[in-house]
Scaffold this motif. Structure first.
Motif, PDB file in Angstrom:
ATOM      1  N   LEU A   1       0.751  -1.293   0.109  1.00  0.00           N
ATOM      2  CA  LEU A   1       0.050   0.078   0.096  1.00  0.00           C
ATOM      3  C   LEU A   1       0.893   1.171   0.033  1.00  0.00           C
ATOM      4  O   LEU A   1       0.479   2.241  -0.669  1.00  0.00           O
ATOM      5  CB  LEU A   1      -0.813   0.095   1.294  1.00  0.00           C
ATOM      6  CG  LEU A   1      -2.147  -1.219   1.187  1.00  0.00           C
ATOM      7  CD1 LEU A   1      -2.823  -1.033   2.485  1.00  0.00           C
ATOM      8  CD2 LEU A   1      -2.915  -0.620   0.041  1.00  0.00           C
ATOM      9  N   ALA A   2       1.890   1.226   0.763  1.00  0.00           N
ATOM     10  CA  ALA A   2       2.954   2.409   0.854  1.00  0.00           C
ATOM     11  C   ALA A   2       3.689   2.709  -0.520  1.00  0.00           C
ATOM     12  O   ALA A   2       4.014   3.814  -0.614  1.00  0.00           O
ATOM     13  CB  ALA A   2       3.905   2.171   1.886  1.00  0.00           C
ATOM     14  N   LEU A   3       3.694   1.782  -1.498  1.00  0.00           N
ATOM     15  CA  LEU A   3       4.127   1.923  -2.921  1.00  0.00           C
ATOM     16  C   LEU A   3       3.559   3.155  -3.574  1.00  0.00           C
ATOM     17  O   LEU A   3       4.119   3.830  -4.586  1.00  0.00           O
ATOM     18  CB  LEU A   3       4.250   0.698  -3.380  1.00  0.00           C
ATOM     19  CG  LEU A   3       5.048  -0.248  -3.008  1.00  0.00           C
ATOM     20  CD1 LEU A   3       5.267  -1.698  -3.977  1.00  0.00           C
ATOM     21  CD2 LEU A   3       6.592   0.099  -3.040  1.00  0.00           C
ATOM     22  N   GLY A   4       2.336   3.363  -3.472  1.00  0.00           N
ATOM     23  CA  GLY A   4       1.398   4.038  -4.012  1.00  0.00           C
ATOM     24  C   GLY A   4       0.974   3.750  -5.434  1.00  0.00           C
ATOM     25  O   GLY A   4       0.880   4.734  -6.316  1.00  0.00           O
ATOM     26  N   ALA A   5       0.965   2.475  -5.733  1.00  0.00           N
ATOM     27  CA  ALA A   5       0.772   1.826  -7.414  1.00  0.00           C
ATOM     28  C   ALA A   5      -0.764   2.586  -7.496  1.00  0.00           C
ATOM     29  O   ALA A   5      -1.558   2.171  -6.636  1.00  0.00           O
ATOM     30  CB  ALA A   5       0.662   0.332  -7.309  1.00  0.00           C
ATOM     31  N   ARG A   6      -1.125   3.079  -8.751  1.00  0.00           N
ATOM     32  CA  ARG A   6      -2.186   3.717  -9.267  1.00  0.00           C
ATOM     33  C   ARG A   6      -3.244   3.214 -10.117  1.00  0.00           C
ATOM     34  O   ARG A   6      -4.128   3.537 -10.148  1.00  0.00           O
ATOM     35  CB  ARG A   6      -1.937   5.062  -9.570  1.00  0.00           C
ATOM     36  CG  ARG A   6      -1.253   5.811  -8.479  1.00  0.00           C
ATOM     37  CD  ARG A   6      -1.139   7.460  -8.700  1.00  0.00           C
ATOM     38  NE  ARG A   6      -1.075   7.762 -10.200  1.00  0.00           N
ATOM     39  CZ  ARG A   6       0.210   8.027 -10.522  1.00  0.00           C
ATOM     40  NH1 ARG A   6       1.345   7.677 -10.016  1.00  0.00           N
ATOM     41  NH2 ARG A   6       0.207   8.655 -11.952  1.00  0.00           N
ATOM     42  N   ALA A   7      -2.537   2.167 -10.810  1.00  0.00           N
ATOM     43  CA  ALA A   7      -3.278   1.637 -12.062  1.00  0.00           C
ATOM     44  C   ALA A   7      -4.542   0.836 -11.326  1.00  0.00           C
ATOM     45  O   ALA A   7      -4.523   0.072 -10.471  1.00  0.00           O
ATOM     46  CB  ALA A   7      -2.364   0.613 -12.664  1.00  0.00           C
ATOM     47  N   ASP A   8      -5.499   0.640 -12.308  1.00  0.00           N
ATOM     48  CA  ASP A   8      -6.536   0.217 -11.963  1.00  0.00           C
ATOM     49  C   ASP A   8      -6.887  -1.288 -12.371  1.00  0.00           C
ATOM     50  O   ASP A   8      -7.742  -2.190 -11.940  1.00  0.00           O
ATOM     51  CB  ASP A   8      -8.017   0.836 -12.378  1.00  0.00           C
ATOM     52  CG  ASP A   8      -8.205   2.327 -11.257  1.00  0.00           C
ATOM     53  OD1 ASP A   8      -7.611   1.942 -10.153  1.00  0.00           O
ATOM     54  OD2 ASP A   8      -8.667   3.291 -11.615  1.00  0.00           O
ATOM     55  N   ARG A   9      -6.183  -1.430 -13.610  1.00  0.00           N
ATOM     56  CA  ARG A   9      -6.488  -2.790 -14.270  1.00  0.00           C
ATOM     57  C   ARG A   9      -5.321  -3.720 -13.955  1.00  0.00           C
ATOM     58  O   ARG A   9      -4.745  -3.632 -13.003  1.00  0.00           O
ATOM     59  CB  ARG A   9      -6.938  -2.681 -15.716  1.00  0.00           C
ATOM     60  CG  ARG A   9      -7.969  -1.533 -15.687  1.00  0.00           C
ATOM     61  CD  ARG A   9      -8.393  -1.307 -17.331  1.00  0.00           C
ATOM     62  NE  ARG A   9      -9.311  -0.450 -17.463  1.00  0.00           N
ATOM     63  CZ  ARG A   9      -9.637  -0.109 -18.810  1.00  0.00           C
ATOM     64  NH1 ARG A   9      -9.427  -0.438 -19.757  1.00  0.00           N
ATOM     65  NH2 ARG A   9     -10.723   1.110 -18.620  1.00  0.00           N
ATOM     66  N   TYR A  10      -5.194  -4.715 -14.989  1.00  0.00           N
ATOM     67  CA  TYR A  10      -4.234  -5.891 -14.761  1.00  0.00           C
ATOM     68  C   TYR A  10      -2.867  -5.125 -14.850  1.00  0.00           C
ATOM     69  O   TYR A  10      -1.956  -5.978 -14.227  1.00  0.00           O
ATOM     70  CB  TYR A  10      -4.040  -6.631 -16.030  1.00  0.00           C
ATOM     71  CG  TYR A  10      -5.241  -7.513 -15.933  1.00  0.00           C
ATOM     72  CD1 TYR A  10      -5.406  -8.768 -15.095  1.00  0.00           C
ATOM     73  CD2 TYR A  10      -6.494  -7.394 -16.743  1.00  0.00           C
ATOM     74  CE1 TYR A  10      -6.489  -9.681 -15.327  1.00  0.00           C
ATOM     75  CE2 TYR A  10      -7.607  -8.242 -16.927  1.00  0.00           C
ATOM     76  CZ  TYR A  10      -7.559  -9.361 -16.001  1.00  0.00           C
ATOM     77  OH  TYR A  10      -8.677 -10.198 -16.223  1.00  0.00           O
ATOM     78  N   GLU A  11      -2.426  -3.944 -15.190  1.00  0.00           N
ATOM     79  CA  GLU A  11      -1.185  -3.355 -15.107  1.00  0.00           C
ATOM     80  C   GLU A  11      -0.759  -2.915 -13.637  1.00  0.00           C
ATOM     81  O   GLU A  11       0.395  -2.554 -13.501  1.00  0.00           O
ATOM     82  CB  GLU A  11      -1.099  -2.009 -16.400  1.00  0.00           C
ATOM     83  CG  GLU A  11      -2.340  -1.199 -15.941  1.00  0.00           C
ATOM     84  CD  GLU A  11      -3.416  -1.008 -16.563  1.00  0.00           C
ATOM     85  OE1 GLU A  11      -4.154  -0.232 -16.588  1.00  0.00           O
ATOM     86  OE2 GLU A  11      -3.844  -2.058 -17.007  1.00  0.00           O
ATOM     87  N   PHE A  12      -1.742  -3.036 -12.778  1.00  0.00           N
ATOM     88  CA  PHE A  12      -1.385  -2.705 -11.470  1.00  0.00           C
ATOM     89  C   PHE A  12      -0.402  -3.752 -10.972  1.00  0.00           C
ATOM     90  O   PHE A  12       0.622  -3.316 -10.249  1.00  0.00           O
ATOM     91  CB  PHE A  12      -2.725  -2.841 -10.550  1.00  0.00           C
ATOM     92  CG  PHE A  12      -2.399  -2.725  -8.977  1.00  0.00           C
ATOM     93  CD1 PHE A  12      -2.282  -1.593  -8.327  1.00  0.00           C
ATOM     94  CD2 PHE A  12      -2.056  -4.025  -8.254  1.00  0.00           C
ATOM     95  CE1 PHE A  12      -2.134  -1.629  -6.858  1.00  0.00           C
ATOM     96  CE2 PHE A  12      -2.040  -4.211  -6.796  1.00  0.00           C
ATOM     97  CZ  PHE A  12      -1.853  -2.894  -6.290  1.00  0.00           C
ATOM     98  N   GLU A  13      -0.320  -4.795 -11.201  1.00  0.00           N
ATOM     99  CA  GLU A  13       0.646  -6.112 -11.048  1.00  0.00           C
ATOM    100  C   GLU A  13       1.854  -5.729 -11.466  1.00  0.00           C
ATOM    101  O   GLU A  13       2.865  -5.833 -10.603  1.00  0.00           O
ATOM    102  CB  GLU A  13       0.252  -7.465 -11.615  1.00  0.00           C
ATOM    103  CG  GLU A  13      -1.188  -7.856 -10.846  1.00  0.00           C
ATOM    104  CD  GLU A  13      -1.918  -8.882 -11.353  1.00  0.00           C
ATOM    105  OE1 GLU A  13      -2.778  -9.733 -10.808  1.00  0.00           O
ATOM    106  OE2 GLU A  13      -1.812  -9.112 -12.881  1.00  0.00           O
TER     107      GLU A  13
END
Length: 233
Positions: free
Chosen positions: A160-172
């Motif tokens: 959660l602290a990484l701040g990843a913002r993508a909503d779809r498969y690219e989140f991974e």
């Protein structure tokens, strides 16, 4: 394992979800959080009947958004590790257990690594995975064998602290790139996958999703290098 749970993002998955949840509860003996991502079928009812914790989105937002919601729920419940498992039955419970046990470091990001040829993955999946692996390995400076596998163990607070913002498969893919930049331990564990998954349903797009992954990897690499946010893809 103490402090562990499983997260299952689910969209219109009522036909495949029950054996996934029951298998995880039996093999891992951890709470299972199902994120109902705006399903139009009985996904929520099936999840509850199988003993899962259910959180949901009123509308479909994508796998990445579902994973963030699941991780936030895990954090709220005091969990430190979460094994993400697809709802379509692609990931056997035994493989999820291998990933859960993949590292003694609770802060490690544990990635499942499939043998797509051995497991009979469609050619489009193999192509998309090669594209993702190439760009992530290039931008991160580290060879990565399977960046598109949805079976992985997330350290909850650290992810959660990484701040990843993508909503779809690219989140991974975004999480992996940010985790390497943050110097989190990355562990790869060989797993078995099932193709076609029971029910035969997938929401992954063979051409569009790899291209979105490339765009997000490039955007994220620019942010990490130059220290400023770029437009969300």
């Amino acid at each position: 394992m103490v402090g562990a749970c499983a997260i299952v993002p689910a969209f219109d998955a009522c036909s495949t979800l029950a054996p996934v949840v029951t298998g995880l509860r039996a093999a891992l003996a951890v709470p299972v959080i199902v994120v109902d991502d705006g399903s139009r079928d009985a996904t929520e009812l099936v999840a509850r009947d199988c003993g899962a914790i259910v959180v949901g989105h009123p509308e479909n937002r994508g796998k990445g958004a579902a994973l963030r919601t699941g991780l936030a729920e895990a954090a709220r419940r005091g969990m430190t590790m979460a094994v993400a498992v697809d709802a379509d039955g692609q990931h056997p419970a035994e493989s999820a257990l291998s990933v859960l046990r993949g590292s003694d470091d609770p802060r490690a990001l544990v990635l499942g690594v499939r043998d797509l040829v051995r497991d009979g993955a469609p050619a489009s999946n193999q192509f998309g995975n090669k594209v993702s692996n190439f760009f992530l390995s290039t931008f991160s400076g580290r060879r990565l064998r399977d960046t598109a596998c949805g079976l992985r163990r997330y350290p909850v607070a650290e992810t959660l602290a990484l701040g990843a913002r993508a909503d779809r498969y690219e989140f991974e893919a975004e999480v992996v790139l940010r985790a390497i930049a943050a110097r989190l331990v990355i562990v790869e564990v060989s797993v078995v996958a099932v193709y076609p998954p029971p029910g035969g349903q997938t929401h992954r797009r063979s051409v569009a999703d790899p291209m979105r992954i490339v765009a997000v990897v490039a955007r994220t690499a620019a942010e990490l290098r130059f220290g400023r946010k770029t437009r969300r893809v």
